[in-house]
Design a protein around this motif. Sequence first.
Motif, PDB file in Angstrom:
ATOM      1  N   UNK A  48       0.829  -1.205   0.000  1.00  0.00           N
ATOM      2  CA  UNK A  48       0.000   0.000   0.000  1.00  0.00           C
ATOM      3  C   UNK A  48       0.865   1.256   0.000  1.00  0.00           C
ATOM      4  N   UNK A  49       1.947   1.235   0.781  1.00  0.00           N
ATOM      5  CA  UNK A  49       2.849   2.382   0.827  1.00  0.00           C
ATOM      6  C   UNK A  49       3.514   2.607  -0.526  1.00  0.00           C
ATOM      7  N   UNK A  50       3.952   1.520  -1.159  1.00  0.00           N
ATOM      8  CA  UNK A  50       4.570   1.633  -2.481  1.00  0.00           C
ATOM      9  C   UNK A  50       3.583   2.173  -3.495  1.00  0.00           C
ATOM     10  N   UNK A  51       2.339   1.735  -3.421  1.00  0.00           N
ATOM     11  CA  UNK A  51       1.312   2.222  -4.333  1.00  0.00           C
ATOM     12  C   UNK A  51       1.056   3.706  -4.101  1.00  0.00           C
ATOM     13  N   UNK A  52       0.995   4.123  -2.834  1.00  0.00           N
ATOM     14  CA  UNK A  52       0.813   5.541  -2.518  1.00  0.00           C
ATOM     15  C   UNK A  52       1.972   6.368  -3.053  1.00  0.00           C
ATOM     16  N   UNK A  53       3.199   5.870  -2.882  1.00  0.00           N
ATOM     17  CA  UNK A  53       4.379   6.587  -3.376  1.00  0.00           C
ATOM     18  C   UNK A  53       4.354   6.679  -4.894  1.00  0.00           C
ATOM     19  N   UNK A  54       3.951   5.610  -5.539  1.00  0.00           N
ATOM     20  CA  UNK A  54       3.864   5.614  -6.998  1.00  0.00           C
ATOM     21  C   UNK A  54       2.795   6.594  -7.465  1.00  0.00           C
ATOM     22  N   UNK A  55       1.657   6.596  -6.774  1.00  0.00           N
ATOM     23  CA  UNK A  55       0.581   7.521  -7.129  1.00  0.00           C
ATOM     24  C   UNK A  55       0.986   8.972  -6.876  1.00  0.00           C
ATOM     25  N   UNK A  56       1.755   9.210  -5.842  1.00  0.00           N
ATOM     26  CA  UNK A  56       2.187  10.574  -5.526  1.00  0.00           C
ATOM     27  C   UNK A  56       3.076  11.122  -6.630  1.00  0.00           C
ATOM     28  N   UNK A  57       3.800  10.243  -7.282  1.00  0.00           N
ATOM     29  CA  UNK A  57       4.692  10.676  -8.352  1.00  0.00           C
ATOM     30  C   UNK A  57       3.947  10.935  -9.657  1.00  0.00           C
ATOM     31  N   UNK A  58       2.724  10.436  -9.775  1.00  0.00           N
ATOM     32  CA  UNK A  58       1.998  10.555 -11.041  1.00  0.00           C
ATOM     33  C   UNK A  58       0.689  11.316 -10.900  1.00  0.00           C
ATOM     34  N   UNK A  59       0.548  12.097  -9.861  1.00  0.00           N
ATOM     35  CA  UNK A  59      -0.699  12.822  -9.631  1.00  0.00           C
ATOM     36  C   UNK A  59      -0.686  14.215 -10.245  1.00  0.00           C
ATOM     37  N   UNK A  60      -0.167  14.342 -11.435  1.00  0.00           N
ATOM     38  CA  UNK A  60      -0.161  15.632 -12.115  1.00  0.00           C
ATOM     39  C   UNK A  60      -1.457  15.795 -12.894  1.00  0.00           C
TER      40      UNK A  60
END
Length: 71
Positions: A48-60
Amino acid sequence: MQKRNFTLSSDNLENLENFSEILKKDFSTIMNEALEEYFEKEQKKLLEKNLENENAMTNLTYEDFWDGIDL
């Protein structure tokens, strides 16, 4: 596999003894079941943390992504 020593708190040891009697399971079975559940829970948290980190990088937004680019 190399054996490792570890220490249980007196509360955990007492609970282990009590649940061993109640559930009619040996210490190894209880410890293995508990560790399996712990590792599953921790793996889920890491995923879940990895998914959140990945999403944080692509939330443009579209505008953020294309801002300043002239076509």
